[in-house]
Design an enzyme around this catalytic site. Sequence first.
Site, short mmCIF file in Angstrom:
data_model
loop_
_atom_site.label_atom_id
_atom_site.label_comp_id
_atom_site.label_asym_id
_atom_site.label_seq_id
_atom_site.Cartn_x
_atom_site.Cartn_y
_atom_site.Cartn_z
N ILE A 30 13.72 -22.21 41.99
CA ILE A 30 13.57 -23.20 41.47
C ILE A 30 15.95 -22.34 41.44
CG2 ILE A 30 14.77 -24.02 39.36
CD1 ILE A 30 11.77 -23.29 38.04
N ASP A 68 21.56 -12.42 42.27
CA ASP A 68 20.62 -12.07 42.64
C ASP A 68 19.64 -10.97 42.61
OD1 ASP A 68 17.30 -12.34 43.86
OD2 ASP A 68 17.84 -14.51 42.73
N ASN A 69 19.10 -9.79 42.44
CA ASN A 69 18.85 -8.53 43.22
C ASN A 69 17.60 -8.90 43.92
OD1 ASN A 69 15.92 -8.72 41.31
ND2 ASN A 69 16.14 -7.40 39.53
N ASP A 71 21.29 -6.57 40.12
CA ASP A 71 21.45 -7.01 39.26
C ASP A 71 21.82 -7.60 37.91
OD1 ASP A 71 18.09 -5.24 37.82
OD2 ASP A 71 19.68 -6.18 36.11
N TYR A 130 7.27 -13.09 27.43
CA TYR A 130 7.73 -13.48 28.30
C TYR A 130 8.49 -14.64 27.10
CZ TYR A 130 8.98 -17.20 31.34
OH TYR A 130 9.07 -18.70 32.04
N ILE A 166 -11.45 -20.80 40.59
CA ILE A 166 -11.58 -21.52 38.92
C ILE A 166 -11.65 -20.65 37.84
CG2 ILE A 166 -11.25 -24.03 37.66
CD1 ILE A 166 -11.20 -25.01 39.92
N ARG A 209 -1.89 -28.03 31.78
CA ARG A 209 -0.91 -28.16 32.14
C ARG A 209 0.31 -29.25 32.50
NH1 ARG A 209 -3.16 -24.92 30.06
NH2 ARG A 209 -2.52 -22.66 29.69
N GLY A 234 -6.60 -15.41 26.73
CA GLY A 234 -5.45 -15.05 25.78
C GLY A 234 -4.48 -16.31 26.80
N1 LIG Z 1 8.61 -21.21 37.72
C1 LIG Z 1 8.07 -22.18 36.29
O1 LIG Z 1 7.12 -22.55 36.58
C2 LIG Z 1 8.91 -21.70 35.35
C3 LIG Z 1 8.60 -22.90 34.25
C4 LIG Z 1 9.44 -22.02 32.49
C5 LIG Z 1 10.74 -21.02 32.67
N2 LIG Z 1 10.89 -20.74 34.62
C6 LIG Z 1 12.38 -19.92 34.10
O2 LIG Z 1 12.98 -20.72 35.62
C7 LIG Z 1 13.56 -19.16 36.07
C8 LIG Z 1 12.99 -19.13 37.56
O3 LIG Z 1 11.93 -19.30 38.22
P1 LIG Z 1 11.39 -19.04 39.16
O4 LIG Z 1 9.49 -20.14 38.65
O5 LIG Z 1 12.29 -19.60 39.94
O6 LIG Z 1 10.78 -17.53 39.37
P2 LIG Z 1 11.42 -16.99 40.74
O7 LIG Z 1 10.94 -15.33 40.73
O8 LIG Z 1 11.18 -17.40 42.64
O9 LIG Z 1 13.41 -16.55 40.55
C9 LIG Z 1 13.95 -15.50 39.93
C10 LIG Z 1 14.84 -15.33 40.44
O10 LIG Z 1 15.55 -13.91 39.73
C11 LIG Z 1 15.51 -12.74 40.29
N3 LIG Z 1 15.65 -11.54 39.39
C12 LIG Z 1 14.57 -10.82 38.73
N4 LIG Z 1 15.62 -10.54 37.94
C13 LIG Z 1 16.46 -9.48 38.47
C14 LIG Z 1 17.66 -9.49 37.82
N5 LIG Z 1 17.17 -8.15 36.69
N6 LIG Z 1 18.92 -8.89 38.22
C15 LIG Z 1 19.01 -10.85 39.09
N7 LIG Z 1 18.31 -10.85 40.16
C16 LIG Z 1 17.12 -10.98 39.10
C17 LIG Z 1 14.31 -12.87 41.66
O11 LIG Z 1 15.48 -12.26 42.68
C18 LIG Z 1 14.40 -14.00 41.90
O12 LIG Z 1 15.11 -14.49 43.24
C19 LIG Z 1 13.06 -18.09 35.56
O13 LIG Z 1 14.05 -17.82 34.51
C20 LIG Z 1 11.68 -18.30 34.89
O14 LIG Z 1 12.05 -17.74 33.46
C21 LIG Z 1 10.02 -21.16 35.75
#
Ligand SMILES: NC(=O)c1ccc[n+]([C@@H]2O[C@H](COP(=O)([O-])OP(=O)(O)OC[C@H]3O[C@@H](n4cnc5c(N)ncnc54)[C@H](O)[C@@H]3O)[C@@H](O)[C@H]2O)c1
Length: 305
Positions: free
Chosen positions: A12, A31-32, A51, A141, A200, A208, A267
Amino acid sequence: MRILVTGGAGFIGSHVAEDYIEAGHEVSIIDNMSSGKEENVNPKARLYKMDIRSPELDLVFAKEKPEVLNHHAAQIDVRKSVDDPIFDANVNIVGMLGLLQASVKHGVEKVIFASSGGAIYGEPQLLPAGEQTALDPLAPYGVAKVAGEFYLSCYHALHGLNYTALRYGNIYGPRQDPHGEAGVIAIFCESMLRDREVKIFGTGEQLRDYVYVGDVVAANVLALDKGDGARVNIGTGKGTSVNELFTILKEVLGYGKDAVNYPPRHGELEKTYLDDALVFDVLGWKAQVGIERGLEQTAAFFRDR
Ligand SMILES: NC(=O)c1ccc[n+]([C@@H]2O[C@H](COP(=O)([O-])OP(=O)(O)OC[C@H]3O[C@@H](n4cnc5c(N)ncnc54)[C@H](O)[C@@H]3O)[C@@H](O)[C@H]2O)c1
């Protein structure tokens, strides 16, 4: 505007960063690379491979002087948060606090936070779940996302830091990660394209709220100027079942087999989807991409990569 996007190499966050750049904003990314990919990063963004918990964080804020922090970096795997809640809290709570401390110190005006409407309400009694639904996360989470939202309102009261919390439904689209909350779509696409069995769990009637990533990006753009102090659902108001996802993707990808049912996962929520009225009032946002079109675009990404 100068905008710092955490997690901007991920699914995202990379789409959000791209749109901000196209709109003329100056974007830096932390981004880490734990799941993020270099190929997702627009070359016009300055990428700090580090990080969010790094002691160097302060230097990045001092150098970039962001006006807006868009916080997408996270430990995103709900099941991993159950297995290792301490790691989850370290990244998702302590990591976020470090960002908020740096934001106050370096004069950030606003934080946009990727919260989760799928994880903070538990199994809602009334559907679609509105923002007034009791917060009742059933996994660490979700507890961390709730904590993040409360830290934001607390930092607003203490330090005047503005924020908008976007409570995402299940986000899907190109670049999506199979471990995320809409991971089922990536997993189905991969299995169908390799002509493997599609599993499934349970009846497949779990509902959802699937939101296309392009729509989520639009909400992040609107939140730059609107929605201060708001916590809003980013959902479609409709639930889609796993069986419906399977049927649409089977057709789109020309998959010839039936799905195979396995026992339900312990769960797992039965039904959750999000009311989308408040976000229309607050941000003027409404999802534009229906599930069929969104799945076609997502399937095309997995097929062509
Ligand atoms: N995908 C979904 O359906 C969804 C739903 C609700 C919330 N979210 C939230 O949206 C955000 C993005 O999710 P996504 O689906 O794009 O996941 P993603 O894993 O593709 O993106 C997360 C990014 O954060 C980076 N990252 C992780 N830990 C890190 C750290 N300690 N330091 C620096 N960078 C770090 C990862 O390398 C990755 O690029 C998250 O906060 C997630 O909780 C996503």
